[in-house]
Design a protein around this motif. Structure first.
Motif, PDB file in Angstrom:
ATOM      1  N   SER A  57       0.701  -1.144  -0.071  1.00 57.90           N
ATOM      2  CA  SER A  57      -0.065  -0.005  -0.037  1.00 57.90           C
ATOM      3  C   SER A  57       0.914   1.253   0.178  1.00 57.90           C
ATOM      4  O   SER A  57       2.131   1.133   0.311  1.00 57.90           O
ATOM      5  CB  SER A  57      -0.938  -0.121   1.145  1.00 57.90           C
ATOM      6  OG  SER A  57      -0.199   0.126   2.436  1.00 57.90           O
TER       7      SER A  57
ATOM      8  N   ALA B  31       0.680   6.019  -0.147  1.00 57.78           N
ATOM      9  CA  ALA B  31      -0.110   7.234  -0.372  1.00 57.78           C
ATOM     10  C   ALA B  31       0.021   7.366  -2.022  1.00 57.78           C
ATOM     11  O   ALA B  31      -0.992   7.955  -2.290  1.00 57.78           O
ATOM     12  CB  ALA B  31       0.510   8.216   0.445  1.00 57.78           C
TER      13      ALA B  31
ATOM     14  N   SER C 293      -2.728  -0.888   8.549  1.00 55.36           N
ATOM     15  CA  SER C 293      -2.228   0.049   7.506  1.00 55.36           C
ATOM     16  C   SER C 293      -0.683  -0.075   7.400  1.00 55.36           C
ATOM     17  O   SER C 293       0.000   0.065   8.289  1.00 55.36           O
ATOM     18  CB  SER C 293      -2.667   1.138   7.500  1.00 55.36           C
ATOM     19  OG  SER C 293      -4.050   1.417   7.690  1.00 55.36           O
TER      20      SER C 293
ATOM     21  N   LEU D 173       2.073   2.050   6.000  1.00 60.61           N
ATOM     22  CA  LEU D 173       2.416   3.309   5.450  1.00 60.61           C
ATOM     23  C   LEU D 173       3.794   3.580   5.121  1.00 60.61           C
ATOM     24  O   LEU D 173       4.649   2.848   5.665  1.00 60.61           O
ATOM     25  CB  LEU D 173       1.767   4.195   6.292  1.00 60.61           C
ATOM     26  CG  LEU D 173       0.255   3.959   6.646  1.00 60.61           C
ATOM     27  CD1 LEU D 173      -0.073   5.212   7.596  1.00 60.61           C
ATOM     28  CD2 LEU D 173      -0.551   4.138   5.367  1.00 60.61           C
TER      29      LEU D 173
ATOM     30  N   ALA E 251      -4.563   7.240   1.187  1.00 60.72           N
ATOM     31  CA  ALA E 251      -3.993   5.876   1.157  1.00 60.72           C
ATOM     32  C   ALA E 251      -4.758   4.943   0.229  1.00 60.72           C
ATOM     33  O   ALA E 251      -5.999   4.909   0.141  1.00 60.72           O
ATOM     34  CB  ALA E 251      -3.902   5.361   2.545  1.00 60.72           C
TER      35      ALA E 251
ATOM     36  N   GLN F  59      -5.168   0.987  -0.323  1.00 57.89           N
ATOM     37  CA  GLN F  59      -4.927  -0.548   0.587  1.00 57.89           C
ATOM     38  C   GLN F  59      -5.376  -1.572  -0.419  1.00 57.89           C
ATOM     39  O   GLN F  59      -6.365  -1.279  -1.130  1.00 57.89           O
ATOM     40  CB  GLN F  59      -5.669  -0.331   1.652  1.00 57.89           C
ATOM     41  CG  GLN F  59      -5.559   0.789   2.712  1.00 57.89           C
ATOM     42  CD  GLN F  59      -4.154   0.492   3.297  1.00 57.89           C
ATOM     43  OE1 GLN F  59      -3.595  -0.606   3.310  1.00 57.89           O
ATOM     44  NE2 GLN F  59      -3.524   1.734   3.598  1.00 57.89           N
TER      45      GLN F  59
END
Length: 607
Positions: free
Chosen positions: A380, A382, A464, A466, A553, A555
């Motif tokens: 995942s 941004a 998440s 990130l 974000a 996912q």
């Protein structure tokens, strides 16, 4: 949004909890008696559907209901007629019922006499009564406060109201009028029965009432009978949900109901509401090229039916729901964006959201070659390059403003790092994380900061993965380092994985804020990695999504990608019945189509 009131048909709104009577005759299909109440769901006129939440509640208890069946407006009538010769009155019911008591108009007619009840089959009356009750004489006594004499009416032995099953002598005073006639009522009551104290407790459809006086029957007529009190309970009780605009009969909830026992129907109540409304939505959309909108107010009905008059106590009632929109502008089923390998210019599309909506869920699904490739890597980001695959989390630490943590990072080879990957879960809206990288000094973070990074505006959701950019690119040699996480606002869960020789530190709440070792976390380290500069592995496969000024974000979700739109949903102030256009910018370096499906919005209307 929550609805806690019900409105009886042709009545006024009141709290759904409390005592309800099912006494209205039902001449149509269904049970013989019913109570129908409406509940109004506000939609604002822009919703395409309704999602009922797990906060829907319904709990009820059926109770006995006792009523006088003689008046013409009684829920169920008892027909009182004379029998030939005036030697009794016939009481006829439409169905067999439990007769709890019979009350005469005037006690002067029955004092010193015996009431006898006889079974009957047409004109044939049994020779022997099946129930008898003697009425004592009134005993006269003078009073000092009135010239009129008073009378003491002796009822004799009755079941105690204070100690069921115990017989006691009961009496009460009644006053005579100037003509000497007794005003008051005499009640026929049974003894030693299982119903509440003082009740007759016979079940019959038709019987004869006679007065026996010294071996013969006195004259008695239907006019002497003031009350025939019946006691009823749940008989095939059922509850249903009806939506008049759907044009279908009620959908009844599964379940059995027991007298004096509370039944909790939360889940089946919610499921039934959802099924009925979903049918209505399907009906509205039949043959429609674009999603149909619900009316500004949607009326549902709670239908309660029973084969006998019934008193029901509702101890919990609430209908909790979110409004749903799941469409693109102009009713498009999907939006396909095509990207050229020669350019990475973003493409824009428009999303529409209701003005002043309180969003509970806003998710957009991306499909296509780029989305599928990114989803299968389990990554995942941004925007731009995702972090490399990492193992699943096995444990997590709660990080709050009062509780920062440090995790050891071990580098086996030199790295020119400009990014940091980590796994977290936000527990509060708007959570922020501040991360710093330190050299190791005697098993503790060295005070000097090598690099910094931050994450802002994190929304509550599951795990998440990130990535954040380090403020300064760092050339790091092999060795031990410490990654420190602080949360200035909100709460986060920092996910961990097993690692030999690793351990975590927490800052002690003492002067100077020294780090302390936590033995229970030996063998665990944060799921985190420093990413080398220029590592663009997977960069071409992950789209960058921007809503307004907010990067979102992305996912993985099965073979697609899921985007939480809520961080970017800050529509201008506008009435709830208007739609606001928001611009969504999509960037993708992978040539080919990228399909965006309608976002699912679940929201409440602002007060």
């Amino acid at each position: 949004m929550k609805v806690t009131q019900l409105t009886p048909i042709a009545g006024t709104a009141r709290a759904g909890t409390g005592e309800w009577l099912i006494t209205q005759s039902n001449n149509g299909p269904g049970r013989r008696f019913r109570q129908v109440c409406t509940l109004q769901l506000a939609t604002g006129g822009l919703a395409e559907g309704i999602h009922f939440t797990s906060q829907c509640t319904l709990a009820l208890r059926p109770d006995h209901y006792t009523f006088n069946a003689v008046p013409s407006n009684a829920p169920e009538r008892a027909i009182v007629t004379n029998i030939p010769g005036g030697k009794g009155a016939r009481i006829s019911l439409s169905v067999p019922r439990l007769v709890s008591s019979i009350r005469y108009q005037n006690s002067i007619h029955v004092q010193g006499k015996m009431t006898q009840l006889y079974r009957t089959d047409g004109d044939v009356i049994t020779e022997e009564p099946f129930h008898s009750h003697f009425h004592h004489y009134l005993m006269m006594q003078a009073t000092t406060t009135s010239a009129a004499p008073a009378a003491r009416f002796e009822r004799g032995m009755v079941e105690s109201k204070h100690a069921p099953g115990v017989l006691e002598y009961d009496s009460r005073l009644e006053r005579l009028n100037r003509g000497g006639q007794v005003r008051g009522n005499v009640v026929i009551s049974g003894l030693n029965n299982t119903l509440p104290p003082g009740e007759l407790g016979i079940e019959a459809m038709e019987f004869i009432v006679r007065l026996e006086n010294s071996g013969s029957h006195d004259s008695i007529s239907s006019g002497n009978i003031a009350e025939v009190n019946l006691t009823t309970g749940p008989e095939s009780l059922r509850l249903g949900i009806e939506l008049p605009a759907l044009g279908e009969p009620p959908l009844f909830l599964p379940g059995n109901f027991t007298l004096y026992q509370t039944t909790h129907l939360n889940q089946v109540f919610r499921d039934t509401l959802q099924k009925v409304v979903d049918r209505y939505v399907d009906k509205l959309n039949t043959g429609s090229p674009t999603p149909a909108l619900l009316p500004g107010t949607l009326e549902l009905r709670l239908v309660m039916e029973n084969d006998a008059p019934l008193k029901m106590n509702i101890s919990a009632f609430a209908v909790d729901y979110h409004l749903v929109r799941e469409s693109l502008p102009e009713g498009l089923a999907k939006q396909v964006l095509r990207f050229d390998a020669a350019t990475d210019a973003p493409q824009a599309m428009t999303l529409q959201v209701p003005g002043n909506a309180i969003m509970h869920r806003a998710e957009l699904t991306l499909a296509g070659k780029a989305a599928k490739a990114a989803a299968r890597t389990g990554n995942s980001a941004a925007a731009g390059a995702p972090p490399p695959p990492i193992p699943a989390a096995a444990k997590a630490l709660r990080v709050s403003p009062q509780q920062p943590w440090a995790s050891r990072l071990i580098l086996d080879e030199p790295i020119l790092a400009d990014r940091l990957m980590l796994c977290i879960s936000s527990l509060a809206p708007g959570s922020r994380a501040r991360l710093t990288l330190h050299e190791d000094h005697d098993g503790m973070p060295y005070p000097e900061v090598l690099a910094r990074a931050g994450l802002d505006g994190l929304q509550p959701r599951g795990l998440s993965r990130l990535r954040c950019t380090l403020q300064d690119t760092q050339l790091l040699q092999p060795g031990d380092y410490w990654l420190v996480m602080e949360v200035p606002e909100g709460r986060l869960m920092w996910h961990l994985q097993p690692r030999d020789g690793a351990h975590l530190l927490t800052r002690k709440a003492v002067a100077g804020g020294h780090w302390g070792h936590t033995q229970e976390d030996d063998g665990f380290a944060a799921i985190a990695a420093l990413l080398p500069q220029g590592d663009s592995k997977g960069a071409d496969t992950v789209p960058g999504i921007q809503l307004g000024q907010q990067m979102l974000a992305v996912q993985p979700h099965q073979d697609d990608l899921l985007v939480d739109l809520r961080p970017g949903l800050v529509p201008p102030v506008a009435p709830s019945h208007t739609l606001i256009d928001l611009s969504l910018s999509v960037r993708c370096n992978q040539p080919g189509p990228l399909t965006l499906y309608p976002p699912r919005l679940e929201y409440d209307l602002s007060p």
